[in-house]
Structures are given as structure tokens and as C-alpha cells.
Scaffold this motif. Structure first.
Motif, PDB file in Angstrom:
ATOM      1  N   TYR A  70     -21.768 -31.743  -1.411  1.00  0.00           N
ATOM      2  CA  TYR A  70     -22.535 -31.199  -0.427  1.00  0.00           C
ATOM      3  C   TYR A  70     -23.269 -30.016  -0.812  1.00  0.00           C
ATOM      4  O   TYR A  70     -24.141 -29.248  -0.066  1.00  0.00           O
ATOM      5  N   GLY A  71     -22.710 -29.015  -1.770  1.00  0.00           N
ATOM      6  CA  GLY A  71     -22.617 -27.625  -1.880  1.00  0.00           C
ATOM      7  C   GLY A  71     -24.209 -27.422  -2.411  1.00  0.00           C
ATOM      8  O   GLY A  71     -24.737 -26.270  -1.989  1.00  0.00           O
ATOM      9  N   ARG A  72     -24.871 -28.229  -3.003  1.00  0.00           N
ATOM     10  CA  ARG A  72     -26.375 -27.979  -3.456  1.00  0.00           C
ATOM     11  C   ARG A  72     -27.262 -28.218  -2.617  1.00  0.00           C
ATOM     12  O   ARG A  72     -28.545 -27.907  -2.694  1.00  0.00           O
ATOM     13  N   GLU A  73     -26.858 -29.040  -1.508  1.00  0.00           N
ATOM     14  CA  GLU A  73     -27.956 -29.497  -0.425  1.00  0.00           C
ATOM     15  C   GLU A  73     -28.346 -28.073   0.597  1.00  0.00           C
ATOM     16  O   GLU A  73     -27.392 -27.261   0.571  1.00  0.00           O
ATOM     17  N   GLU A  74     -29.514 -28.224   1.150  1.00  0.00           N
ATOM     18  CA  GLU A  74     -29.725 -27.283   2.043  1.00  0.00           C
ATOM     19  C   GLU A  74     -28.743 -27.337   3.252  1.00  0.00           C
ATOM     20  O   GLU A  74     -28.438 -28.436   3.654  1.00  0.00           O
ATOM     21  N   ASP A  75     -28.239 -26.108   3.638  1.00  0.00           N
ATOM     22  CA  ASP A  75     -27.240 -26.163   4.814  1.00  0.00           C
ATOM     23  C   ASP A  75     -25.840 -27.009   4.147  1.00  0.00           C
ATOM     24  O   ASP A  75     -25.289 -27.637   4.951  1.00  0.00           O
ATOM     25  N   LEU A 124     -22.852 -26.047   3.350  1.00  0.00           N
ATOM     26  CA  LEU A 124     -21.603 -25.745   4.095  1.00  0.00           C
ATOM     27  C   LEU A 124     -21.502 -26.708   5.378  1.00  0.00           C
ATOM     28  O   LEU A 124     -20.519 -27.334   5.481  1.00  0.00           O
ATOM     29  N   ASN A 125     -22.393 -26.418   6.110  1.00  0.00           N
ATOM     30  CA  ASN A 125     -22.325 -27.265   7.368  1.00  0.00           C
ATOM     31  C   ASN A 125     -22.307 -28.939   7.181  1.00  0.00           C
ATOM     32  O   ASN A 125     -21.641 -29.652   7.805  1.00  0.00           O
ATOM     33  N   LYS A 126     -23.309 -29.283   6.279  1.00  0.00           N
ATOM     34  CA  LYS A 126     -23.088 -30.701   5.849  1.00  0.00           C
ATOM     35  C   LYS A 126     -21.477 -31.303   5.278  1.00  0.00           C
ATOM     36  O   LYS A 126     -21.276 -32.258   5.769  1.00  0.00           O
ATOM     37  N   ALA A 127     -21.005 -30.386   4.463  1.00  0.00           N
ATOM     38  CA  ALA A 127     -19.720 -30.754   3.840  1.00  0.00           C
ATOM     39  C   ALA A 127     -18.740 -30.497   5.056  1.00  0.00           C
ATOM     40  O   ALA A 127     -17.853 -31.443   4.965  1.00  0.00           O
ATOM     41  N   LEU A 128     -18.758 -29.640   6.037  1.00  0.00           N
ATOM     42  CA  LEU A 128     -17.771 -29.553   7.172  1.00  0.00           C
ATOM     43  C   LEU A 128     -18.018 -30.812   8.046  1.00  0.00           C
ATOM     44  O   LEU A 128     -17.045 -31.497   8.279  1.00  0.00           O
TER      45      LEU A 128
END
Length: 145
Positions: free
Chosen positions: A110-115, A117-121
């Protein structure tokens, strides 16, 4: 898990943070820190990277699955423990090394996606295992990205 492995995991995350503070992107920071610490850390990061690649490869079976993150963690559990992974009870802990690899999986996915951090969490929160510990690791890395 012995104290030595716990210390190595903490050393790994500190190196990732230092590498990023020095201008590295998170993926390079993770890979350099893993090689620097070595041993089991390198092996767990390699496992996480391989599972991440499988999860995003359009030709893989895993990438076609609806609940690919949970399945990725489950399949890594099979690889790590040589047994089928069962959702853990609150009073039973899984090795911290496995939690490290699971965290790296979410960071990479998820790190390269916009937002990212929140998507990974959010993805982490929707899976099984030590969600809180993984969230802490995800925050340490993607919170700096």
C-alpha cells in the motif's frame, strides 16, 4: 522468541527510519536495513517481498482473490511455521519475526498508493494476527514516507 531477535527487529526499524531520514524511499530503506542487520531479518523481509509481488502480479492466483491480504498472511504462516496458520487467541503470541514480515507486506503493498499509510492501516485492521503491533510498524515506516 529470544531477546536477540527482538533487538535485531528494533535495530532493523531504526535503520529503516534513519535511511528514510537520509532521503531514501521506503523500499530502498527497508532493503538496505534488512541486508545490514542480516540473518533472520533478511529472510523475513525477502519472504514479505515475495508475497507482496505475488499479491500484485495479475497472473497469480493470489491477486485474483477477494481477500488477498488475509490469504497472503495465511499462506506466509504456512511457509513460516510449516503448519496451517490458525487465527491466534489473544493470549497466544506469534513470533515477532512473522509480525515483521506481515508488516513489510502491508508497507510494500500500500505504500505507493495515494494515502498509502491509511490504506495499509485499514487493510491491516481487516486481517488476523497482531494487528496492533503491525500497525505500529506500518506507522513507523509509512508515517515517514
Amino acid at each position: 522468541m529470544n531477546r536477540s531477535n527482538e533487538d535485531k527487529i528494533e535495530q532493523f526499524y531504526k535503520l529503516v527510519e534513519e535511511n528514510m531520514d537520509n532521503g531514501m524511499v521506503y523500499r530502498d530503506a527497508i532493503e538496505l536495513a534488512a541486508v545490514t542487520v542480516g540473518g533472520l531479518i533478511t529472510a523475513k523481509v525477502s519472504q514479505a517481498m515475495a508475497k507482496y509481488q505475488e499479491a500484485i502480479h495479475p497472473q497469480s492466483h493470489l491477486s485474483q482473490e477477494e481477500d488477498k491480504d488475509t490469504l497472503a498472511l495465511l499462506s506466509m504462516g504456512v511457509l513460516w511455521d510449516n503448519k496451517y496458520f490458525n487465527p491466534i487467541e489473544p493470549d497466544v503470541s506469534i513470533p515477532l519475526e512473522n509480525t515483521l514480515a506481515e508488516s513489510i507486506y502491508f508497507i510494500m503493498k500500500y505504500g505507493r498508493e495515494e494515502d498509502g499509510l491509511n490504506k495499509a492501516l485499514e487493510a491491516n485492521a481487516n486481517t488476523i494476527g497482531d494487528v496492533a503491533l503491525r500497525a505500529e510498524a506500518i506507522q513507523r515506516v509509512l508515517g515517514k514516507a
